[in-house]
Design a protein around this motif. Structure first.
Motif, PDB file in Angstrom:
ATOM      1  N   PHE A  38       0.816  -1.210   0.000  1.00  0.00           N
ATOM      2  CA  PHE A  38       0.000   0.000   0.000  1.00  0.00           C
ATOM      3  C   PHE A  38       0.855   1.268   0.000  1.00  0.00           C
ATOM      4  O   PHE A  38       1.972   1.296   0.520  1.00  0.00           O
ATOM      5  CB  PHE A  38      -0.917   0.027   1.222  1.00  0.00           C
ATOM      6  CG  PHE A  38      -1.832  -1.160   1.320  1.00  0.00           C
ATOM      7  CD1 PHE A  38      -2.702  -1.478   0.295  1.00  0.00           C
ATOM      8  CD2 PHE A  38      -1.819  -1.979   2.449  1.00  0.00           C
ATOM      9  CE1 PHE A  38      -3.543  -2.573   0.377  1.00  0.00           C
ATOM     10  CE2 PHE A  38      -2.656  -3.073   2.552  1.00  0.00           C
ATOM     11  CZ  PHE A  38      -3.521  -3.376   1.511  1.00  0.00           C
ATOM     12  N   ALA A  39       0.287   2.304  -0.584  1.00  0.00           N
ATOM     13  CA  ALA A  39       0.902   3.629  -0.580  1.00  0.00           C
ATOM     14  C   ALA A  39      -0.200   4.665  -0.748  1.00  0.00           C
ATOM     15  O   ALA A  39      -1.335   4.338  -1.115  1.00  0.00           O
ATOM     16  CB  ALA A  39       1.947   3.753  -1.683  1.00  0.00           C
ATOM     17  N   GLY A  40       0.151   5.896  -0.511  1.00  0.00           N
ATOM     18  CA  GLY A  40      -0.768   7.006  -0.741  1.00  0.00           C
ATOM     19  C   GLY A  40      -0.406   7.686  -2.046  1.00  0.00           C
ATOM     20  O   GLY A  40       0.454   8.578  -2.078  1.00  0.00           O
ATOM     21  N   GLU A  41      -1.025   7.264  -3.134  1.00  0.00           N
ATOM     22  CA  GLU A  41      -0.707   7.805  -4.450  1.00  0.00           C
ATOM     23  C   GLU A  41      -1.637   8.963  -4.809  1.00  0.00           C
ATOM     24  O   GLU A  41      -2.819   8.972  -4.449  1.00  0.00           O
ATOM     25  CB  GLU A  41      -0.844   6.712  -5.518  1.00  0.00           C
ATOM     26  CG  GLU A  41       0.143   5.563  -5.350  1.00  0.00           C
ATOM     27  CD  GLU A  41      -0.007   4.500  -6.418  1.00  0.00           C
ATOM     28  OE1 GLU A  41       0.890   3.643  -6.518  1.00  0.00           O
ATOM     29  OE2 GLU A  41      -1.015   4.516  -7.164  1.00  0.00           O
ATOM     30  N   VAL A  42      -1.101   9.936  -5.542  1.00  0.00           N
ATOM     31  CA  VAL A  42      -1.931  10.981  -6.153  1.00  0.00           C
ATOM     32  C   VAL A  42      -2.607  10.369  -7.369  1.00  0.00           C
ATOM     33  O   VAL A  42      -1.938   9.848  -8.263  1.00  0.00           O
ATOM     34  CB  VAL A  42      -1.075  12.194  -6.552  1.00  0.00           C
ATOM     35  CG1 VAL A  42      -1.897  13.180  -7.385  1.00  0.00           C
ATOM     36  CG2 VAL A  42      -0.518  12.885  -5.310  1.00  0.00           C
ATOM     37  N   ARG A  43      -3.917  10.426  -7.390  1.00  0.00           N
ATOM     38  CA  ARG A  43      -4.692   9.800  -8.473  1.00  0.00           C
ATOM     39  C   ARG A  43      -5.154  10.854  -9.486  1.00  0.00           C
ATOM     40  O   ARG A  43      -5.411  12.005  -9.137  1.00  0.00           O
ATOM     41  CB  ARG A  43      -5.924   9.100  -7.891  1.00  0.00           C
ATOM     42  CG  ARG A  43      -5.639   8.166  -6.718  1.00  0.00           C
ATOM     43  CD  ARG A  43      -5.070   6.843  -7.159  1.00  0.00           C
ATOM     44  NE  ARG A  43      -4.855   5.930  -6.029  1.00  0.00           N
ATOM     45  CZ  ARG A  43      -4.437   4.683  -6.138  1.00  0.00           C
ATOM     46  NH1 ARG A  43      -4.178   4.185  -7.329  1.00  0.00           N
ATOM     47  NH2 ARG A  43      -4.254   3.934  -5.065  1.00  0.00           N
ATOM     48  N   ASP A  44      -5.262  10.433 -10.720  1.00  0.00           N
ATOM     49  CA  ASP A  44      -5.863  11.246 -11.785  1.00  0.00           C
ATOM     50  C   ASP A  44      -5.165  12.590 -11.975  1.00  0.00           C
ATOM     51  O   ASP A  44      -5.806  13.598 -12.293  1.00  0.00           O
ATOM     52  CB  ASP A  44      -7.365  11.485 -11.499  1.00  0.00           C
ATOM     53  CG  ASP A  44      -8.134  10.190 -11.331  1.00  0.00           C
ATOM     54  OD1 ASP A  44      -7.889   9.254 -12.111  1.00  0.00           O
ATOM     55  OD2 ASP A  44      -8.971  10.113 -10.401  1.00  0.00           O
TER      56      ASP A  44
END
Length: 413
Positions: free
Chosen positions: A52-58
């Motif tokens: 898991f990670a905290g990705e910036v989406r879109d």
């Protein structure tokens, strides 16, 4: 102590993170307790213990620049430009009416273009080192986010990139605040950016046993929880447009908040581990309060560094109790990293935006995922739900590898 100093206000904020691609979207989702952590999609993590990670989406850089320009800039630099563009537009600054030499940039990054370093090194091993891209160096060096932001905005004053690991962007904002306060500039774009959810970065932090190996994203980043076991890597950027108060008033700018104090200290103790008694962080918070000219009892909310590592959360709690003493019982100290993960060099800037927003709306964002209380982290942390606050001042803390500590004090507009 600051009565004879120039006041420094915030006239624009821009950011993107795993919980939103603008400063307003981030804040709305933070109030709701939105979880921005999910399965890693930047690369195939199927063989890794870290899922898991905290990705910036879109995120679409073509909304800001041509495809050709986007190809010449690494993701962390694109993030910085996006955040700075939003902050600049919100500030309403008109560069035709400004002295560009009195407008500067201090945008940090803890690691810079690690994704580019990994990509070009892999290419070199396969095709030979003479095939490395001529853009490899300018795309990967850490200061390029600041440099490209200055080019974008036309800011010709001091342009710097302060690197202090996970305290980087809090230091950047603090130093920019003092730079304006002491008369060297009227405007500073200050903050930080990071994008290193890469195989090498994840492997490096994992081998240090710094990352959570949780199998449930809702229990991966759990600051202050007794079952916390490490942080979750995140990415994003935050930029504040700082401005001298009279300068902002003269041009009719909307003032979002005020930077009142800044403290910085070093544990001088260990390469990665903080002082267990929190004394280094306590000294930093005390400096920020004295710099602001206020007492501990004036602070009603603290946005904690709160990474979810066993030592960090315990040490930060001890530091707060040392500085705030009996007033600790009247504080709320929440960790928005429970939602975003740890944005490394960008974390302090994104958290500064959320702290200023908390003062604006008088709402403390929650620490989500919290289930099991830890007696060594016994401070009200707004567990799982935002809480109302009544305060004029708030603090944001950042603590970095190398023993770097940085604290900012903000005042409600």
């Amino acid at each position: 102590m600051t009565d004879n100093k120039r006041r420094v206000v915030i006239t624009g904020m821009g950011g993107l993170s795993p919980i939103g691609n603008s400063s307003s979207e981030m804040w709305e989702n933070a109030k709701k307790g939105k979880l921005g952590i999910g399965e890693i999609t930047h690369y195939d993590a199927s063989d890794s213990e870290i899922k898991f990670a905290g990705e910036v989406r879109d995120f679409d850089p073509s909304a800001l620049m041509s495809r050709q320009e986007a190809r010449r800039l690494s993701r962390f630099t694109q993030f910085a430009i996006s955040a700075a563009d939003e902050a600049f537009r919100q500030s309403g600054l008109d560069m035709e009416k400004e002295d560009p030499l009195r407008c500067g940039v201090n945008i940090s990054s803890g690691i810079g273009g690690l994704d580019i370093i990994e990509r070009e090194h892999s290419k070199a091993l396969k095709k030979g080192f003479d095939r490395v891209s001529p853009l490899f160096i300018p795309m990967s060096i850490t200061n390029m986010a600041a440099g490209m932001t200055a080019i974008r905005l036309g800011f010709k004053g001091s342009c710097t990139c302060l690197v202090t690991a996970c305290a980087s962007s809090t230091n950047a904002i603090g130093e920019a605040f003092h730079y304006i306060r002491d008369g060297y500039a009227e405007v500073m774009a200050a903050g930080g950016t990071e994008s290193c959810i890469t195989p090498l970065a994840i492997a490096g932090f994992h081998s240090m046993r710094a990352l959570s190996k949780a199998q449930d994203p809702a229990r991966a980043s759990i600051p202050f929880d007794r079952e916390r076991s490490g942080f979750v890597m995140g990415e994003g950027a935050g930029v504040l447009m700082l401005e001298e108060y009279e300068h902002a008033v003269k041009r009719g700018a909307a003032i979002l908040g005020e930077v009142k104090g800044y403290g910085a200290s070093c544990d001088a103790h260990h390469m990665t581990a903080p002082l267990e008694d929190g004394s280094g962080a306590a000294a930093c918070m005390d400096m920020a309060l004295r710099d602001a000219g206020i007492s501990p009892s004036d602070i009603g909310y603290i946005n904690a560094h709160g990474t979810g590592t066993p030592l960090n959360d315990k040490g930060e709690t001890r530091a707060v109790k040392t500085v705030f003493d009996d007033h600790t019982n009247d504080l709320i100290m929440s960790s928005t990293k429970s939602m975003t993960g740890h944005l490394l060099g960008a974390s302090g800037a994104v958290e500064a935006i959320l702290t200023v927003s908390a003062l604006q709306d008088q709402i403390a964002p929650p620490t989500i995922g919290y289930k099991v209380p830890d007696p060594e982290c016994s401070i009200a942390c707004a567990p799982n739900q935002a809480e109302s606050i009544r305060t004029e001042y708030a603090m944001s803390n950042s603590l970095g590898f190398g023993g770097h500590n940085a604290s900012l004090v903000f005042r409600r507009a």
